[in-house]
Scaffold this motif. Structure first.
Motif, PDB file in Angstrom:
ATOM      1  N   VAL A  96      -6.563  -0.873  -0.745  1.00 29.90           N
ATOM      2  CA  VAL A  96      -6.042  -0.034   0.340  1.00 29.90           C
ATOM      3  C   VAL A  96      -5.123   1.034  -0.248  1.00 29.90           C
ATOM      4  N   ARG A  97      -4.258   0.610  -1.170  1.00 29.66           N
ATOM      5  CA  ARG A  97      -3.344   1.567  -1.801  1.00 29.66           C
ATOM      6  C   ARG A  97      -3.834   1.874  -3.211  1.00 29.66           C
ATOM      7  N   ALA A  98      -4.760   2.820  -3.281  1.00 34.73           N
ATOM      8  CA  ALA A  98      -5.370   3.147  -4.568  1.00 34.73           C
ATOM      9  C   ALA A  98      -4.498   4.110  -5.366  1.00 34.73           C
ATOM     10  N   SER A  99      -3.753   4.977  -4.696  1.00 32.56           N
ATOM     11  CA  SER A  99      -2.988   5.994  -5.411  1.00 32.56           C
ATOM     12  C   SER A  99      -1.589   5.509  -5.759  1.00 32.56           C
ATOM     13  N   SER A 159       0.844   6.140  -2.897  1.00 36.92           N
ATOM     14  CA  SER A 159       0.914   5.189  -1.787  1.00 36.92           C
ATOM     15  C   SER A 159       1.641   3.922  -2.189  1.00 36.92           C
TER      16      SER A 159
END
Lengths: 375, 289
Positions: A315-318, A321
């Motif tokens: 969900v939080r790939a970056s 984030s």
């Protein structure tokens, strides 16, 4: 006796440790190890970081010699007490295959009875925060609770502040006001080296019966007060917490998150050193025969890619984030979840960030940009 | 008539240490699609498994690992625990190889539930996408078990292809009832395999029969599907507090302690998975929250 203040001479300090050992406590305190202040088991006063202090800056930590023989002349090291109350690796249960089925055997090992020596006020507040996380909700962590119930806390008030400290902003220090059994203020004058000791609990009073003490004179109490006040005035950092939850919630898409992501290595150091970060993962393992399995709980971090993985991807790939998740959790959503900030202002995340990212600076940048917009 | 179990009562059913899995035996396996199976489990010690529609369990496979899976059975048949599992990861792929007689570990039930009791008196519109029908099925069972307590009932279901549809036999049964409007669509189909609707599930919303002022919407599917479903429902005049969604995130403990399932201020495992939309609308749809 509770609420009273007494004096312990430096020469009698060993007696306090002895009294705790005699009561069966596993005494944990600051030691010098690998060039840092590390909390670990201590047998005698000689194990304490006598004559050492620490320098903190963003991404920088150094031990230095003091020109006195202070026992608690440092600020905080990389580890906090959560290492003992909430172990980094913990076996939750083991399971044995029994034909087609299996039998689960919970880990019911009796946890050690710890006495913590040298708990800073910010760290005490971190323990209060973890109390809320682990024991105040719908579900309780029995492992934390079992350890927490037994601890004896010797707090040490700060008489100097570190370069990354901001407990005054977070209202968590530098003076320990509640939640300790004993609270010491270390005072070193030309002629004397002694501790002003505040008794917090009956348990604390009982231990003191085994230690030579004197009544604290008004002058001693005044001196202790002044030294703590001095520390309060030398905070290395400041954080304006005014409406901070709303500030962060309305800036979830702020360009500053992209900017900080260009620096953040998502290494998870900040979450490991943070005294309140509580995330864990579980690992299910079997032995080579496949007949015995175990579930192990480990500290985890919202900075890893795996942390938010569901089928199809994370969900939080970056990095953006993940940093945003950590900071907004710590300073904003934590308030919704547990009725308190998740930050105690100890400064560890700033000191131990390999690239020197500063949580106070990131919040300031977002706050400032709003002010600029309205001007 | 069976008693409806409220979530408050269910909290008591969780064992004292909620981290300990309890053994359950596979009773029956039904293949739903090429990669999705429905399992019926019975407790090894004969105890019942009360739950509320929308809640989930953590299913443990000895030595392999544990995954959160919604309960998809009838809440009024607590002697059988039903889960529909799609093989997408290490644990779910192993789960899908289970045979009758095999044993798994179960922790639960956890989480919030569909507001089937609160919605009594209202029309109901259920919108499901793909395997999102599984967590909704207990709500459908409840509503049909208590059909007289609701107004009009609409079920809208979209799957990628006809081969990806779950519970085909039951869908046909429900379609055959005169007191439920069931509309099914697929995103794509070969010309000779499907004579029904083609298009995404949101295209069914304009023709659903309900009173927008007195309807409760239950929505479950991929996040993008839920986002567009909400937009369509809003076009029909629904307020945000009439819409319920079920969210999914990584979960390890299911009791709000491991931190993995955080969704803004919410822990999906204990504050969700079912949320009234107005309580999460500020973060819903924000990327990477």
């Amino acid at each position: 006796m509770v609420g009273e203040q007494v004096l312990i001479e430096r020469t009698d300090f060993q007696r306090l440790l002895d009294a705790l050992h005699q009561r069966g406590y596993n005494v944990i305190g600051p030691t010098v190890h690998d060039g840092a202040i590390i909390y670990s088991e201590i047998a005698s006063v000689e194990d304490l970081p006598i004559g050492w202090t620490d320098e903190h800056e963003a991404g920088r930590y150094r031990l230095k010699r003091r020109n006195d023989q202070a026992l608690f002349g440092y600020v905080v090291g990389p580890y906090s007490w959560k290492k003992f109350l909430y172990p980094p690796v913990l076996s939750l249960w083991k399971a044995k295959k029994t034909g087609k089925s299996f039998e689960v055997v919970p880990n019911t090992d009796e946890p050690p009875q710890y006495a913590f020596i040298g708990v800073r006020s910010c760290e005490l507040h971190a323990i209060f925060i973890q109390d809320r996380v682990f024991t105040n909700g719908k579900f309780t962590d029995p492992h934390y609770q079992a350890r927490r119930q037994k601890i004896f806390i010797v707090a040490v008030n700060c008489v100097q502040a570190g370069g990354t400290c901001f407990c005054v902003s977070m209202k968590t220090g530098p003076k320990a006001t509640v939640g300790f059994d004993l609270a010491l203020t270390e005072i070193i004058d030309d002629q004397r080296h002694y501790f002003v000791v505040e008794v917090g609990t009956e348990k604390g009073a009982e231990i003191l019966q085994k230690v030579p003490t004197k009544r604290a004179q008004p002058d001693d109490i005044q001196t202790a007060k002044e030294r703590i006040a001095q520390a309060a005035q030398h905070m290395g950092r400041q954080l304006d917490t005014t409406n901070i939850k709303e500030l962060l919630y309305r800036n979830l898409e702020h360009p500053r998150w992209d900017e900080v992501a260009t620096r953040c290595l998502t290494c998870a150091n900040c979450t490991m050193v943070c005294p309140t970060c509580f995330c864990t993962t579980v690992e299910d393992v079997t032995d080579l025969t496949g007949t015995e399995a175990e579930r192990v709980r480990r500290w985890d971090s919202c900075f890893t890619l795996d942390f938010s993985y569901i089928h199809g991807g994370s969900v939080r790939a970056s990095a953006k984030s993940r940093y945003r998740q950590w900071l907004t959790h710590k300073l904003a959503s934590w308030i919704d979840q547990f009725g308190t900030s998740g930050c105690v202002g100890c400064g560890r995340c700033i000191t131990w960030c390999p690239v020197g990212i500063d949580i106070t600076e990131e919040v300031r940048a977002i706050r400032q940009s709003e002010l600029n917009r309205t001007q | 008539m069976a008693v409806t179990v409220k979530p408050q009562q269910i909290a008591l059913a969780v064992s004292t240490d909620p981290m300990l899995p309890v053994p359950y035996r596979v009773l029956r396996v039904r293949r739903e699609t090429s990669d999705t199976f429905t399992f019926e489990f019975g407790s090894v010690d004969g105890s019942r498994f009360p739950f509320a529609p929308g809640q989930f369990n953590m299913l443990y496979l000895f030595g392999v690992g544990e995954v959160p899976i919604s309960i998809s059975g009838d809440p009024e048949r607590p002697e059988i625990l039903v889960h529909t599992v799609r093989a997408v990861g290490t644990v779910t792929k192993s789960l899908c190889k289970l045979k009758p007689g095999d044993i798994i570990g179960v922790r639960g039930p956890f989480g919030s539930s569909w507001p089937v009791v609160e919605a009594a008196g209202d029309d109901i519109v259920i919108v499901a996408g793909g395997v999102g029908l599984a967590p909704l099925r207990p709500a459908i069972y409840h509503i049909l078990n208590h059909r007289g307590e609701y107004g009009r009932v609409v079920l809208l279901y979209g799957a990628r292809t006809p081969g990806d549809m779950l519970y085909k036999k039951e869908l046909a049964e429900w379609r055959g009832r005169f007191d439920v409007q069931v509309e099914v669509t697929v995103d794509a189909a070969k010309p000779d395999e499907w004579r029904g609707n083609v298009g995404v599930v949101t295209t069914l919303i304009p023709r659903a029969h309900f009173d927008p002022h007195h309807v409760t919407a239950l929505v479950c599917g991929p996040e993008i599907m839920m986002r567009f479903t909400i937009l369509e429902l809003q076009k029909r005049g629904l307020r945000d507090d009439q819409i319920y969604i079920s969210m999914e995130r990584n979960m390890k403990c299911a009791i709000g302690l491991c931190g993995h399932c955080q969704y803004g201020p919410n822990f999906i495992c204990k504050d969700g998975p079912v949320f009234r939309f107005d309580t999460v609308k500020e973060i819903f749809g924000k990327r990477e929250i």
